[in-house]
Every structure is written in structure tokens, then in C-alpha cells.
Design an enzyme around this catalytic site. Structure first.
Site, PDB file in Angstrom:
ATOM      1  N   ARG A  26       0.810  -1.223   0.000  1.00 43.84           N
ATOM      2  CA  ARG A  26       0.000   0.000   0.000  1.00 43.84           C
ATOM      3  C   ARG A  26       0.837   1.264   0.000  1.00 43.84           C
ATOM      4  O   ARG A  26       0.364   2.320  -0.395  1.00 43.84           O
ATOM      5  CB  ARG A  26      -0.916   0.028   1.225  1.00 43.84           C
ATOM      6  CG  ARG A  26      -1.878  -1.136   1.310  1.00 43.84           C
ATOM      7  CD  ARG A  26      -2.507  -1.203   2.675  1.00 43.84           C
ATOM      8  NE  ARG A  26      -1.463  -1.418   3.689  1.00 43.84           N
ATOM      9  CZ  ARG A  26      -1.602  -1.189   4.999  1.00 43.84           C
ATOM     10  NH1 ARG A  26      -2.733  -0.741   5.469  1.00 43.84           N
ATOM     11  NH2 ARG A  26      -0.611  -1.435   5.832  1.00 43.84           N
ATOM     12  N   ASP A  50       6.776  25.015  12.908  1.00 40.98           N
ATOM     13  CA  ASP A  50       7.083  24.194  11.735  1.00 40.98           C
ATOM     14  C   ASP A  50       7.010  25.078  10.499  1.00 40.98           C
ATOM     15  O   ASP A  50       6.081  25.877  10.359  1.00 40.98           O
ATOM     16  CB  ASP A  50       6.064  23.057  11.570  1.00 40.98           C
ATOM     17  CG  ASP A  50       6.289  21.904  12.527  1.00 40.98           C
ATOM     18  OD1 ASP A  50       7.185  21.997  13.376  1.00 40.98           O
ATOM     19  OD2 ASP A  50       5.564  20.900  12.419  1.00 40.98           O
ATOM     20  N   HIS A  64      22.099  30.878   6.534  1.00 38.47           N
ATOM     21  CA  HIS A  64      21.310  31.706   7.443  1.00 38.47           C
ATOM     22  C   HIS A  64      21.460  31.300   8.914  1.00 38.47           C
ATOM     23  O   HIS A  64      21.683  30.139   9.210  1.00 38.47           O
ATOM     24  CB  HIS A  64      19.815  31.585   7.107  1.00 38.47           C
ATOM     25  CG  HIS A  64      19.481  31.924   5.697  1.00 38.47           C
ATOM     26  ND1 HIS A  64      18.468  31.305   5.012  1.00 38.47           N
ATOM     27  CD2 HIS A  64      20.022  32.815   4.841  1.00 38.47           C
ATOM     28  CE1 HIS A  64      18.390  31.810   3.795  1.00 38.47           C
ATOM     29  NE2 HIS A  64      19.328  32.723   3.653  1.00 38.47           N
ATOM     30  N   LYS A  73      17.186  23.375  14.807  1.00 39.91           N
ATOM     31  CA  LYS A  73      16.340  23.022  13.661  1.00 39.91           C
ATOM     32  C   LYS A  73      16.417  21.530  13.397  1.00 39.91           C
ATOM     33  O   LYS A  73      17.477  20.924  13.530  1.00 39.91           O
ATOM     34  CB  LYS A  73      16.797  23.761  12.401  1.00 39.91           C
ATOM     35  CG  LYS A  73      16.566  25.254  12.448  1.00 39.91           C
ATOM     36  CD  LYS A  73      17.052  25.926  11.177  1.00 39.91           C
ATOM     37  CE  LYS A  73      16.813  27.422  11.251  1.00 39.91           C
ATOM     38  NZ  LYS A  73      17.445  28.126  10.153  1.00 39.91           N
ATOM     39  N   TYR A 133      10.926  22.080   8.167  1.00 41.50           N
ATOM     40  CA  TYR A 133      11.784  22.109   9.350  1.00 41.50           C
ATOM     41  C   TYR A 133      11.037  22.590  10.575  1.00 41.50           C
ATOM     42  O   TYR A 133      10.155  23.417  10.505  1.00 41.50           O
ATOM     43  CB  TYR A 133      13.056  22.916   9.119  1.00 41.50           C
ATOM     44  CG  TYR A 133      12.908  24.310   8.578  1.00 41.50           C
ATOM     45  CD1 TYR A 133      13.132  25.410   9.387  1.00 41.50           C
ATOM     46  CD2 TYR A 133      12.586  24.529   7.244  1.00 41.50           C
ATOM     47  CE1 TYR A 133      13.029  26.698   8.887  1.00 41.50           C
ATOM     48  CE2 TYR A 133      12.485  25.807   6.731  1.00 41.50           C
ATOM     49  CZ  TYR A 133      12.702  26.887   7.564  1.00 41.50           C
ATOM     50  OH  TYR A 133      12.592  28.163   7.067  1.00 41.50           O
ATOM     51  N   ASP A 172      20.623  36.765  -0.199  1.00 42.15           N
ATOM     52  CA  ASP A 172      21.618  35.688  -0.108  1.00 42.15           C
ATOM     53  C   ASP A 172      22.861  35.968  -0.944  1.00 42.15           C
ATOM     54  O   ASP A 172      23.891  35.327  -0.755  1.00 42.15           O
ATOM     55  CB  ASP A 172      21.002  34.335  -0.505  1.00 42.15           C
ATOM     56  CG  ASP A 172      20.163  33.743   0.623  1.00 42.15           C
ATOM     57  OD1 ASP A 172      20.182  34.292   1.745  1.00 42.15           O
ATOM     58  OD2 ASP A 172      19.486  32.729   0.381  1.00 42.15           O
TER      59      ASP A 172
END
Length: 183
Positions: A26, A50, A64, A73, A133, A172
Site C-alpha cells: 500500500r 514548523d 542563514h 532546527k 523544518y 543571499d
């Protein structure tokens, strides 16, 4: 037998977690998080938020961290594949400035625990990737810090395939160097 397997890394505090997967014709079932199992494995953290993101091939997010409100995390990929990286920014650590990377994918179902005091980033290696995360503190928008993804003093060996065009957010591309971070 425990429900998770925990591998320690050469950088103290980082852990790669593989859940036990129960499968049949399944499909499959697995617990992605169980406080008691994680506590028994040395990860006694209260997660309060979350998050989930979706990114396409070639997106590089990072590196980061939160400055005044650091977060533990627990990261994983629910669709696709990424190369996930943590950089040790803990003052006095024997591995200060060192990085560790791991492939996280929907297929391998691995999770990566990154404690407070690390910068974090990832590169999307599949057509698309959905990344989730858990965090031990809430996100504070004015508390963002970062390091440039290709800092030579850190030397992350990003697995950029030939022909991949990297995609970054504006911020970034503007983070400072590890030397500047060290002051």
C-alpha cells in the site's frame, strides 16, 4: 529496537536521523518526530514552529542564522532532493568555522538536526524540492544573519552539477564573509 537511527557527525552536536519506515504494497508509514525517541537520542528540544518551503532546481538558500534568538532546527525533505549544510559558528568550539553537508531526500527520508549556533543552507538538486523544518524558537524577521554561500574561508563544497545555474535571493547574494563575522 528504536524507531530512529542517529548518526553523529565530525562536528559535535550535528546529527543525521534515519526513521524506521514500515512499508508494504500500500505504501509506507513512519514517525517523523517523537519527542521521547529524540530525547532518548540526546535531542531534548521543544520545537515551537514548523516551516515548509518549495524551491526549484538550482536554488541555493543560505547560509542563514538567527542572531539574538538562535534556533535548533530539525530539517527534512518531503519531495525531491537537496544538499543540506550546517556551519559551526559557536565561539570556542573545536570545529568553529567548519561545515558539514548531507543529502536529504524524499527517498532516503533522512533528517538533519542542527543545534543553535550554526548557519544553515541548502542547494536543490532535483527538479523541485519541498523542505520542512521544525524550530525551537519563533522566527524574528529583524534578527536574520547570514554568511555568503561561497566564502573561501568556510569552503563549502557545494555539489553543483555542470550546467546548473544557481538561483539566489537578493539578500543571499549580499551576506558578508566569515572573516567579517568573526570581527
Amino acid at each position: 529496537m528504536g524507531k530512529i537511527t542517529v548518526e553523529t557527525c565530525e562536528i559535535e552536536g550535528l546529527k543525521v536521523i534515519t526513521p524506521t519506515v514500515f512499508g508494504d504494497a500500500r505504501g509506507y508509514f513512519m514517525e517523523t518526530y517523537n519527542y521521547n525517541d529524540f530525547k532518548e537520542a540526546g535531542i531534548d528540544v521543544e520545537f515551537v514552529q514548523d516551516n515548509q518551503s518549495s524551491s526549484r532546481y538550482g536554488v541555493l538558500r543560505g547560509l542563514h542564522f538567527q542572531i539574538n534568538y538562535p534556533q535548533d532546527k530539525l530539517v527534512r525533505v518531503v519531495n525531491g532532493e537537496v544538499f543540506d549544510v550546517a556551519v559551526d559558528l559557536r565561539e570556542g568550539s573545536a570545529t568553529y568555522g567548519k561545515w558539514f553537508g548531507v543529502i536529504l531526500s524524499a527517498e532516503n527520508k533522512k533528517q538533519f538536526f542542527i543545534p543553535k549556533g550554526f548557519a544553515h543552507g541548502f542547494l536543490v538538486l532535483s527538479e523541485n524540492a519541498e523542505f520542512t523544518y521544525k524550530c525551537s524558537d519563533f522566527y524574528h524577521p529583524n534578527d536574520e544573519g547570514g554568511l555568503i554561500w561561497n566564502d573561501p574561508d568556510i569552503g563549502v563544497e557545494w555539489p553543483v552539477p555542470e550546467g546548473m545555474e544557481l538561483i539566489f535571493s537578493e539578500k543571499d547574494q549580499k551576506w558578508g564573509s566569515f572573516k567579517d563575522f568573526r570581527r
